[in-house]
Design an enzyme around this catalytic site. Sequence first.
Site, PDB file in Angstrom:
ATOM      1  N   ARG A   1      46.185  53.001  35.087  1.00 43.60           N
ATOM      2  CA  ARG A   1      45.138  52.060  35.486  1.00 43.60           C
ATOM      3  C   ARG A   1      44.126  52.749  36.404  1.00 43.60           C
ATOM      4  NH1 ARG A   1      45.699  46.674  35.342  1.00 43.60           N
ATOM      5  NH2 ARG A   1      45.184  46.356  37.545  1.00 43.60           N
TER       6      ARG A   1
ATOM      7  N   LYS B   1      49.807  39.074  37.721  1.00 42.04           N
ATOM      8  CA  LYS B   1      50.007  39.270  39.163  1.00 42.04           C
ATOM      9  C   LYS B   1      49.177  38.285  39.968  1.00 42.04           C
ATOM     10  CE  LYS B   1      49.582  42.780  42.776  1.00 42.04           C
ATOM     11  NZ  LYS B   1      49.211  44.187  43.086  1.00 42.04           N
TER      12      LYS B   1
ATOM     13  N   HIS C   1      52.000  53.044  35.783  1.00 37.43           N
ATOM     14  CA  HIS C   1      50.969  52.246  36.453  1.00 37.43           C
ATOM     15  C   HIS C   1      49.741  53.090  36.790  1.00 37.43           C
ATOM     16  CE1 HIS C   1      49.840  48.560  38.648  1.00 37.43           C
ATOM     17  NE2 HIS C   1      49.196  49.374  39.450  1.00 37.43           N
TER      18      HIS C   1
ATOM     19  N   ARG D   1      48.830  46.006  33.321  1.00 34.53           N
ATOM     20  CA  ARG D   1      49.949  46.250  34.226  1.00 34.53           C
ATOM     21  C   ARG D   1      51.235  46.401  33.410  1.00 34.53           C
ATOM     22  NH1 ARG D   1      46.729  42.730  37.399  1.00 34.53           N
ATOM     23  NH2 ARG D   1      46.234  43.667  39.429  1.00 34.53           N
TER      24      ARG D   1
ATOM     25  N   TYR E   1      36.136  30.554  37.756  1.00 32.24           N
ATOM     26  CA  TYR E   1      35.258  30.498  36.585  1.00 32.24           C
ATOM     27  C   TYR E   1      35.094  31.841  35.865  1.00 32.24           C
ATOM     28  CZ  TYR E   1      33.923  25.951  38.468  1.00 32.24           C
ATOM     29  OH  TYR E   1      33.951  24.661  38.935  1.00 32.24           O
TER      30      TYR E   1
ATOM     31  N   HIS F   1      41.712  42.713  38.933  1.00 34.37           N
ATOM     32  CA  HIS F   1      41.914  42.809  40.371  1.00 34.37           C
ATOM     33  C   HIS F   1      41.590  41.474  41.034  1.00 34.37           C
ATOM     34  CE1 HIS F   1      41.672  47.480  40.567  1.00 34.37           C
ATOM     35  NE2 HIS F   1      42.876  47.036  40.261  1.00 34.37           N
TER      36      HIS F   1
END
Length: 379
Positions: free
Chosen positions: A308, A242, A305, A212, A341, A331
């Site tokens: 991505r 984010k 951006h 990002r 985890y 994401h």
Amino acid sequence: MPDGARYWRMDYRYAGKRRTLALGVYPLLSLSDARARREDARGSLAQDIDPGVAKKARKRAAKVACENTFEATAREWIANQRHRLATRYCALLLARLEADIFPHIGSRPIADVDAPELLDALRRIEKRGAIETALRLRQLCGQVFRYAIATGRAKLDPSTDLRGALKSPGRPRGHKAMPLDEMPTFMHALGAYDGDLRTRLALRLTVLTFARTTELRAARWPEFENLDGNEPVWRIPAERTKMKREHLVPLAPQALAVLRELRELPGSDASLFLFPSASLEKCMSNNTMLYALYRMGYHGRATVHGFRAMASTALNEMGFRADVIERQLAHEEKNTVRAAYNRAEYLKERRTMMNQWADYIDAVGGRNVIPLQPKTRRE
């Protein structure tokens, strides 16, 4: 014949010499068909054409047409791309053609394939809802046709006549992503960018890591680990992401080369930031890379951006697992238990993927990948 076989033959004279023309095998060739071929041969003689030579020429033309089918030409073109494109990506291109194009026009001589015939094959893809795939295959077929023109096997590229004939995928939402086939032009433009060197390196590192924008421009040197080892990684702390979770970015050799180049720039030791502002106390502004894209001619055509989304599309097409790609994109994980985890989940596959992605970027940009020698990082 001594073995009992029977043939239709025609004796004739050409240029003062007696010759024999084989018309066909009896009884596979009927009497009426044999007489029709005889009349054709006589017509050739009337035009001062040796029917035997004309028959051999037709056989040669048929053989050349068979060898120069769309499928044979496409396979040869893909084989010629293996020096610059990843093997996995070449396999993906071939698989697309085998699934959707070869069954319909693969056996046709490439010089005979016209626009309506190609459109019919692409319409079949559209009908199942794969609009983006149909558009990409039109572009791929165009590359094959242009190769056929360059090698003397065709004179026209029918794919150019289909511009606007296929359905549009609709207006993209969110950040504008650069089309994948624009990457070679963009990488050459980036290499020739005459603005601030840090900005150029920031854009290159963005392409290589598809992190990002806010995470990359505020990247700090202590976040980069094991740069001289076998598994270098960029560890982005949770407070800077984010999703508010620590994120790991495996670093390809090409990304390491960018970091080393940044370290050599004047003032790099005076700030913790890879991309400091003029004051050295803050990081690069939010619009610096975007304005660089504008200067390079991508105003309204791409955003930082958007790299991505482009990487996500390309990596899916290269055959990488969706879970691996999504994890590398950081994401949101809707399963909160799993999210706790999966910080390093798929890290080995992600490292392989990032290395192949960097090799692809080098290939389309015409760069040579030079193995980097271990170098002690300055603290």
